[in-house]
Design an enzyme around this catalytic site. Structure first.
Site, mmCIF file in Angstrom:
data_model
loop_
_atom_site.group_PDB
_atom_site.id
_atom_site.type_symbol
_atom_site.label_atom_id
_atom_site.label_comp_id
_atom_site.label_asym_id
_atom_site.label_seq_id
_atom_site.Cartn_x
_atom_site.Cartn_y
_atom_site.Cartn_z
ATOM 1 N N GLU A 53 61.597 40.763 25.302
ATOM 2 C CA GLU A 53 62.633 40.974 24.287
ATOM 3 C C GLU A 53 63.802 40.007 24.464
ATOM 4 O OE1 GLU A 53 61.140 43.342 25.979
ATOM 5 O OE2 GLU A 53 60.300 44.789 24.542
ATOM 6 N N PHE A 115 61.273 60.447 26.482
ATOM 7 C CA PHE A 115 60.557 59.275 26.980
ATOM 8 C C PHE A 115 61.096 58.016 26.278
ATOM 9 C CE2 PHE A 115 56.945 56.270 26.504
ATOM 10 C CZ PHE A 115 56.878 55.882 27.833
ATOM 11 N N GLN A 116 61.419 57.014 27.040
ATOM 12 C CA GLN A 116 61.977 55.745 26.545
ATOM 13 C C GLN A 116 63.223 55.945 25.697
ATOM 14 O OE1 GLN A 116 58.716 53.375 24.895
ATOM 15 N NE2 GLN A 116 58.404 52.497 26.929
ATOM 16 N N LYS A 165 63.138 56.999 14.996
ATOM 17 C CA LYS A 165 61.783 56.872 14.461
ATOM 18 C C LYS A 165 61.595 57.660 13.162
ATOM 19 C CE LYS A 165 57.058 56.895 16.279
ATOM 20 N NZ LYS A 165 56.233 57.156 17.470
ATOM 21 N N MET A 467 73.173 23.390 40.513
ATOM 22 C CA MET A 467 74.611 23.555 40.324
ATOM 23 C C MET A 467 75.216 24.414 41.428
ATOM 24 S SD MET A 467 77.147 22.608 38.672
ATOM 25 C CE MET A 467 77.033 22.100 36.963
HETATM 26 C C1 LIG Z 1 71.052 34.378 34.304
HETATM 27 C C2 LIG Z 1 71.849 33.564 35.256
HETATM 28 N N1 LIG Z 1 71.788 33.831 36.587
HETATM 29 C C3 LIG Z 1 72.495 33.077 37.459
HETATM 30 C C4 LIG Z 1 73.291 32.049 37.023
HETATM 31 C C5 LIG Z 1 74.095 31.217 38.015
HETATM 32 N N2 LIG Z 1 73.675 29.806 37.983
HETATM 33 C C6 LIG Z 1 74.333 28.860 37.295
HETATM 34 S S1 LIG Z 1 73.615 27.362 37.383
HETATM 35 C C7 LIG Z 1 72.425 27.934 38.417
HETATM 36 C C8 LIG Z 1 71.346 27.014 38.932
HETATM 37 C C9 LIG Z 1 70.420 26.593 37.858
HETATM 38 O O1 LIG Z 1 69.315 25.929 38.414
HETATM 39 P P1 LIG Z 1 68.420 24.998 37.525
HETATM 40 O O2 LIG Z 1 68.023 25.697 36.296
HETATM 41 O O3 LIG Z 1 67.332 24.442 38.362
HETATM 42 O O4 LIG Z 1 69.444 23.856 37.086
HETATM 43 P P2 LIG Z 1 70.076 22.665 37.954
HETATM 44 O O5 LIG Z 1 71.482 23.058 38.246
HETATM 45 O O6 LIG Z 1 69.249 22.513 39.190
HETATM 46 O O7 LIG Z 1 70.004 21.499 37.043
HETATM 47 C C10 LIG Z 1 72.603 29.303 38.681
HETATM 48 C C11 LIG Z 1 71.766 30.104 39.576
HETATM 49 C C12 LIG Z 1 73.344 31.847 35.629
HETATM 50 N N3 LIG Z 1 74.129 30.910 35.081
HETATM 51 N N4 LIG Z 1 72.602 32.587 34.769
#
Ligand SMILES: Cc1ncc(C[n+]2csc(CCOP(=O)(O)OP(=O)(O)O)c2C)c(N)n1
Ligand SMILES: [Mg+2]
Lengths: 554, 85
Positions: A53, A115-116, A165, A467
């Protein structure tokens, strides 16, 4: 629909959806929404079965952002409904018009921990612009029309409609007809045009600061005319990218945490800041009390609550940008400031020379940007690759760059690209993703396979949560806690298992051919670009610093 | 901390009170008291909300005003002065 079958609540839903010009919906069925899926069977509306979803919600967001239409997603009660929530929160934070339809347990069972059963109406309060629960079929038509109007009115946003529903199954009494339009609260515009004109004509070093509101107000022509005729140097937020003409000599690119040095320095030095559909987000301002410290502010917005929220406006101009921007469009004499700006811009130009054979992501993204056809729509995930895309790719319109701005939601890119491609079947759609982010909605490769959606996936693979790793290196003494992804799956093999053509590249010499092969391929394509895990995004405004205190290297 | 009394007129919908409380908490205001009544002839509810915060009250007024079912939000200056005294 056959005449023998009376119109039900479920059938009415699709009639209203069609009436609002939406022919595609994204969703996932389940027990409490079965009557709606039964009505879908007879409907002209095309449904895309996503594989989670959250994927349905983000596809609807991508559909809306790429096309300017409303996105519609549907889910069953309980876990289906809760899986929509991240998408709703993302749409609220980025002001995206979205309708979420959720099935609910029958009215008689509501409140009994059935349920749900989950209180999605209660859960929606903090992550929607508005929400409804329809307790009788007689209210359904009016509520659905209201939902569409509220989603689009003023500052756009997501609206949830929870339908039990029995209401979905109930026969609709009167024949289907359009409901009277909703009467919106009339608020007088709080426009201080004469004060703004005064500030504008007296400014020596003005800056135009453009945000996502410009695209959503359909005011791209107006903002470009304003920039052109006044000659005011301009900067953009992440969500504003594409609104301004990037070839304008006075355009400085993105400002903020990973903005260009020229944009941040110019804003720091300006004496008048003209904010247009932008809201002084913390990723833009850095340390707030040192943001444009000597500037007066003219603030154009549609949302009263944004005026004076983070920065006092000397001249607030509330209302429709299309009407208000022309009131301030005039020629100014700021040649000295423009000359300074252009020099700063030249001094801070991006450089793409990079030692060694390993691939330099900024150069790849610049090349993709140069080679991609006009009107290509690019979506991103969240992380370093997202910031590199924002810095090094060029867009003609905000609807060609879809990124999760305010929420920064990993997992956004792939499903948003699917929605974008469905809304614009004749344009190229590329998602720039990261090896961490792609795994958050990887199941949507199955949606690509099922409908043969020709999305191009450009995976910037550093085998890291890059990052976060960058911040650990810079601000947490290099203590690399839980950011290594060396055990990622074989992405190309994974893509191929969904019948998607895939290729991996590791060397600079392979880049151009691979990009061309990807862009020339008719169907979906997965290009895995391996990069050095140590590459960082520069410049960077460190936390709690002013924007003129950017770091350019470690 | 400053104290304020808000007079909020709204359509009589079951969920309105919940929305107002959620926005008030999220935007950084403490709730010191609340009374609510419904005029059954026009189905308009009047909510008197006593709040306190260091943040400017306009912040909360603007956010409550954005809620769809709200008719009006005003600061009751008399009451506010009293509670400040
Ligand atoms: C749903 C979610 N969980 C955690 C984060 C924190 N977060 C920001 S950037 C990042 C790393 C992303 O890794 P990747 O997709 O490999 O991108 P890169 O920075 O390596 O280019 C994380 C964990 C987020 N922004 N969104
Ligand atoms: Mg990564």
């Amino acid at each position: 629909m056959t005449d023998s079958k009376p119109l039900t609540g479920g059938g009415l839903l699709f009639n209203v959806v069609e009436q609002h010009g939406v022919n595609h919906v994204f969703g996932y069925p389940g027990g409490a929404i079965m009557p709606i899926y039964d009505a879908l069977y007879d409907s002209n509306v095309q449904h895309f079965l996503c594989r989670h979803e959250q994927g349905a919600a983000f596809s609807a967001v991508g559909y809306a952002r790429a096309s300017g239409k409303i996105g519609v997603c549907m889910a069953t009660s309980g876990p289906g409904a809760t899986n929509l929530i991240t998408g709703l929160a993302d749409a609220l934070a980025d002001s995206i018009p979205l309708i979420a339809i959720t099935g609910q347990v029958p009215t008689a069972a509501m409140g009994s921990d059935a349920f749900q059963e989950t209180d999605i109406f209660g859960l929606s309060l903090a992550c929607t612009k508005h929400s409804f629960q329809v307790n009788h079929v007689d209210e359904l038509e009016k509520v659905l029309h209201q939902a569409f109007e509220i989603a689009l009115e003023g500052r756009q946003g997501p609206v949830l409609v929870d339908i039990p529903k029995d209401v979905q199954m109930a026969a609709v009494e009167q024949n289907f007809k359009s409901a009277a339009p909703l009467k919106n609260k009339v608020k007088l515009p709080l426009a201080d045009i004469s004060k703004a004109l005064d500030l504008l004509t007296n400014a020596k070093q003005p800056i135009l600061y453009v945000g996502g509101g410009v695209g959503m107000a359909n005011a791209i022509e107006e903002v470009r005319a304003f920039a052109r005729e006044t000659g005011i140097p301009s900067v953009s937020t992440l969500k504003g990218l594409g609104a301004l003409d990037a070839t304008d000599e006075n355009y400085l690119g993105m400002l903020g945490m990973h903005g260009t040095r020229a944009a941040n320095l110019a804003v720091h030095d300006c004496d008048l800041l003209i904010a247009v559909g932008a809201r002084f987000d913390d990723r833009v301002t850095g340390k707030l009390d040192q943001f444009a410290p000597d500037a007066k502010v003219i603030h154009f917005d549609i949302d009263t609550a944004e005026i004076n929220k983070r920065r006092e406006a000397d001249a607030p101009i509330l209302g429709d940008l299309k009407e208000n921007l022309p009131l301030l469009t005039m020629s100014l004499n700021i040649t000295e400031w423009q000359a300074n700006i252009q020099k700063m811009k030249a001094d801070c130009a991006w450089r793409y020379d990079h030692p060694g054979d390993s691939i330099f992501a900024p150069a790849v993204l610049k090349e993709v940007s140069d080679l991609m056809p006009k009107n290509t729509c690019v979506t991103t995930d969240v992380g370093q690759h997202q910031m590199w895309a924002a810095q090094h790719m060029v867009f003609d319109e905000p609807s060609n760059f879809l990124t999760s701005g305010s929420m920064g939601t990993m997992g956004f890119g792939l499903p948003a690209a699917i929605g974008a491609q469905i809304s614009r079947p004749h344009d190229t759609v590329i998602t720039v993703s990261g090896d961490g982010s792609i795994m958050m909605n990887i199941q949507e490769l199955a949606t690509i396979k099922r409908y043969q959606i020709p999305v191009k996936v450009l995976l910037i693979d550093n085998a890291k949560l890059g990052m976060v790793r960058q911040w650990q290196d810079l601000f947490f003494e290099g203590r690399l806690s839980e950011t290594d992804l060396a055990d990622n799956p074989d992405f190309c093999m994974l893509a191929r298992s969904f019948d998607i053509k895939a290729k991996q590249i590791t060397q600079k010499s392979e880049v151009t051919d691979a990009i061309n092969e990807m862009l020339d391929h008719d169907g979906p394509y997965f290009l895995q670009v391996k990069i050095d895990a140590k590459d960082n995004v520069w410049p960077l405004v460190p936390p709690n610093s002013a924007n003129n205190e950017m770091m350019e290297s470690a | 901390m400053n104290n304020y009394t808000l007079i909020i007129m709204t359509d009589d919908k079951q969920v309105v009170l919940e929305r107002i409380l959620q926005v008030t908490r999220y935007r950084g205001f403490l709730i010191d008291g609340i009374t609510a009544s419904v005029n059954n002839t026009n189905n308009i509810a009047t909510i008197e909300l006593l709040v306190s915060s260091d943040r400017p009250i306009t912040l909360l007024i603007d956010q409550i005003n954005k809620l769809v079912d709200i008719k009006s939000v005003k600061v009751d200056n008399n009451a506010t002065q009293l509670s400040n005294a």
